[in-house]
Design an enzyme around this catalytic site. Structure first.
Site, mmCIF file in Angstrom:
data_model
loop_
_atom_site.group_PDB
_atom_site.id
_atom_site.type_symbol
_atom_site.label_atom_id
_atom_site.label_comp_id
_atom_site.label_asym_id
_atom_site.label_seq_id
_atom_site.Cartn_x
_atom_site.Cartn_y
_atom_site.Cartn_z
ATOM 1 C CD GLU A 29 -5.752 -13.579 -2.846
ATOM 2 O OE1 GLU A 29 -6.899 -13.641 -3.343
ATOM 3 O OE2 GLU A 29 -4.880 -12.836 -3.294
ATOM 4 C CG HIS A 34 -6.445 -6.542 -8.496
ATOM 5 N ND1 HIS A 34 -6.976 -6.067 -7.334
ATOM 6 C CD2 HIS A 34 -6.104 -7.823 -8.246
ATOM 7 C CE1 HIS A 34 -6.952 -7.027 -6.419
ATOM 8 N NE2 HIS A 34 -6.423 -8.099 -6.945
ATOM 9 C CE1 TYR A 37 -4.528 -6.249 -2.960
ATOM 10 C CE2 TYR A 37 -3.710 -5.576 -0.804
ATOM 11 C CZ TYR A 37 -4.222 -6.547 -1.643
ATOM 12 O OH TYR A 37 -4.429 -7.803 -1.173
ATOM 13 C CG ASP A 69 -12.556 -8.165 -3.269
ATOM 14 O OD1 ASP A 69 -12.621 -9.275 -2.689
ATOM 15 O OD2 ASP A 69 -11.514 -7.724 -3.787
ATOM 16 C CG ASP A 82 -10.377 -14.059 -5.725
ATOM 17 O OD1 ASP A 82 -11.431 -14.438 -5.174
ATOM 18 O OD2 ASP A 82 -9.437 -13.525 -5.106
ATOM 19 C CD GLU A 121 -7.094 -11.651 -8.031
ATOM 20 O OE1 GLU A 121 -6.021 -11.056 -7.796
ATOM 21 O OE2 GLU A 121 -7.823 -12.117 -7.139
ATOM 22 C CG HIS A 171 -6.184 -15.565 -5.798
ATOM 23 N ND1 HIS A 171 -6.101 -14.223 -6.088
ATOM 24 C CD2 HIS A 171 -4.908 -16.023 -5.711
ATOM 25 C CE1 HIS A 171 -4.821 -13.878 -6.185
ATOM 26 N NE2 HIS A 171 -4.081 -14.962 -5.976
ATOM 27 N NE ARG A 182 -3.726 -2.365 2.267
ATOM 28 C CZ ARG A 182 -4.738 -2.714 1.480
ATOM 29 N NH1 ARG A 182 -5.161 -1.909 0.540
ATOM 30 N NH2 ARG A 182 -5.322 -3.889 1.635
ATOM 31 C CG HIS A 230 -11.096 -12.490 0.003
ATOM 32 N ND1 HIS A 230 -9.806 -12.655 -0.449
ATOM 33 C CD2 HIS A 230 -11.771 -11.910 -1.018
ATOM 34 C CE1 HIS A 230 -9.719 -12.189 -1.686
ATOM 35 N NE2 HIS A 230 -10.887 -11.723 -2.047
ATOM 36 C CG HIS A 286 -12.239 -11.346 -6.756
ATOM 37 N ND1 HIS A 286 -11.006 -10.941 -7.198
ATOM 38 C CD2 HIS A 286 -12.269 -11.079 -5.427
ATOM 39 C CE1 HIS A 286 -10.314 -10.452 -6.168
ATOM 40 N NE2 HIS A 286 -11.058 -10.542 -5.093
ATOM 41 C CG HIS A 326 -1.714 -9.827 -5.097
ATOM 42 N ND1 HIS A 326 -1.930 -8.500 -5.383
ATOM 43 C CD2 HIS A 326 -2.876 -10.463 -5.353
ATOM 44 C CE1 HIS A 326 -3.185 -8.346 -5.777
ATOM 45 N NE2 HIS A 326 -3.790 -9.528 -5.772
HETATM 46 ZN ZN LIG Z 1 -5.881 -9.892 -6.051
HETATM 47 ZN ZN LIG Z 2 -7.508 -12.771 -5.230
#
Ligand SMILES: [Zn+2]
Ligand SMILES: [Zn+2]
Length: 301
Positions: free
Chosen positions: A258, A106, A69, A226, A176, A143, A213, A36, A228, A179, A66
Site C-alpha cells: 500500500e 481497522h 476509512y 501512520d 501491516d 489489521e 501489508h 471516504r 507509508h 504500522h 479494504h
Molecule cells: Zn488498513
Molecule cells: Zn495496511
C-alpha cells in the site's frame, strides 16, 4: 511468493483486476466503493460479474477488499456506531458480490471511551453487521495499527483479544509492517524481527495471519504516526525488508503493498523491489532516485 498492490477502482471495479494483471500482481487489494464517503454507490451486478470472470481468468489470489476509512465500529457514539455497522454490512455485501476472499478492517477508535468497552463494541458491531449473511468463506481481517491518537490495535495483544472475542465469526489478522514499526515493534533489526514474530505468534498466532501489508515507513520507529513509504526507501529499509520477505515464517503469505503512487510506474517498481528482495537481494536492481512523496499513506489508522 505472492505479491501485489492496492489497486484503484477508478472507472469501475473491473479496472482494478485489469490494472493488477497489467503491472504483474499475483494478488491485490482494492476498495469496493469510495473509501471516504458514507453514501458510496454499490457496483452494478454486471460489473461484479465481469470482475469475477477477469479475476479467475488472470489467476489473482487472494483478493482483499479494504473497508472504508470512515468506519468506527468501536465508537462510543451510538450514531457513528450505527452508521458504521450499516456501512460495514454493505462492505460485506459488496465483497461477496465481487467474490473477494478478505475484507480488511481497522479496529477503530476508542475516542471518548475506554479501550476495553471499545473492543467489546467492535466485536458486537462485527456480529451485528454480519448477522444472517451467508459469508461463503469470506473472512474479516483485523489489521494492526500504528496507534495514532486513540486508535485500537497498536499492540498485538489487543488484536489477539479482538480475534478471541470474535471467534464466532470468520476472522483473521492482517499485519501491516509500517504500522508494526511505527507502533514500536523493531522489525528493522534481525533480533527485533525474530522478537516481533515470536510476539505475533504468542498473541495473534501466526496461523491466524492471512495477509501482510508490505509497506516501508515514512515515520520514525515508535512514532505512532501512520505514513507509508516505497519499499526500501523508508525507515525500515531495504535490508530489513529483505529479511522480512524471505523469512520462512512469512514467505508463504501474500504480500500486498500500500505504497504511495507519486509518479506513474511506482506500483510496478515496488513490486519489482519486493520480488528482487525475495530472490535474495536487490543486486542488479537499479537504484531509485531519492524523492519526497506527495501522497502519504493509503492506509491511515
Ligand atoms: Zn488498513
Ligand atoms: Zn495496511
Amino acid at each position: 511468493m505472492r505479491v501485489g498492490v492496492h489497486t484503484s477502482i477508478a472507472g469501475g471495479v473491473e479496472n482494478a483486476v485489469d490494472h493488477a494483471r497489467r503491472i504483474g500482481c499475483d494478488t491485490f487489494q482494492m476498495f469496493s466503493a469510495n473509501p471516504r464517503g458514507w453514501k458510496a454507490a454499490d457496483p452494478e451486478p454486471e460489473a461484479c460479474e465481469r470482475f469475477r470472470r477477469a479475476r479467475a481468468a488472470y489467476g489473482q489470489n487472494p483478493v482483499a477488499v479494504h473497508a472504508n476509512y470512515l468506519l468506527n465500529l468501536a465508537s462510543a457514539q451510538p450514531v457513528i456506531r450505527r452508521m458504521s455497522i450499516a456501512a460495514f454490512r454493505r462492505e460485506l455485501g459488496r465483497a461477496l458480490a465481487l467474490g473477494a476472499d478478505y475484507v480488511v478492517i481497522h479496529p477503530g477508535s476508542a475516542r471518548g471511551g475506554e479501550a476495553a468497552s471499545a473492543r467489546a463494541a467492535l466485536v458486537d458491531s462485527l456480529a451485528e453487521a454480519a448477522r444472517d449473511l451467508p459469508l461463503n468463506g469470506l473472512q474479516i481481517l483485523v489489521e494492526n495499527t500504528a496507534g495514532q491518537g486513540s486508535a485500537l490495535g497498536r499492540r498485538l495483544e489487543e488484536v489477539a483479544e479482538i480475534l478471541a472475542a470474535a471467534k464466532g465469526l470468520p476472522v483473521g489478522a492482517c499485519v501491516d509492517t509500517a504500522h508494526l514499526f511505527a507502533a514500536g515493534y523493531p522489525i528493522h533489526t534481525p533480533e527485533g524481527l525474530e522478537e516481533t514474530l515470536r510476539a505475533l505468534d504468542q498473541t495473534v498466532g501466526l496461523r491466524n495471519v492471512r495477509l501482510i501489508h508490505a509497506n516501508d515507513s515514512k515515520s520514525a520507529f515508535g512514532s505512532r504516526v501512520d505514513r507509508h513509504e516505497h519499499i526500501g526507501k523508508g525507515w525500515i529499509g531495504k535490508e530489513a525488508f529483505g529479511r522480512l520477505v524471505r523469512h520462512p515464517q512469512l514467505a508463504s503469505l501474500p504480500f500486498i503493498c500500500e505504497t504511495p503512487v507519486d509518479r506513474p510506474g511506482d506500483d510496478r517498481r515496488n513490486l519489482r523491489m519486493m520480488r528482487a528482495l525475495a530472490a535474495g537481494g536487490p543486486a542488479g536492481f537499479p537504484a531509485l532516485p531519492h524523492r519526497r512523496s506527495k501522497i502519504g499513506s493509503r492506509c491511515s489508522a
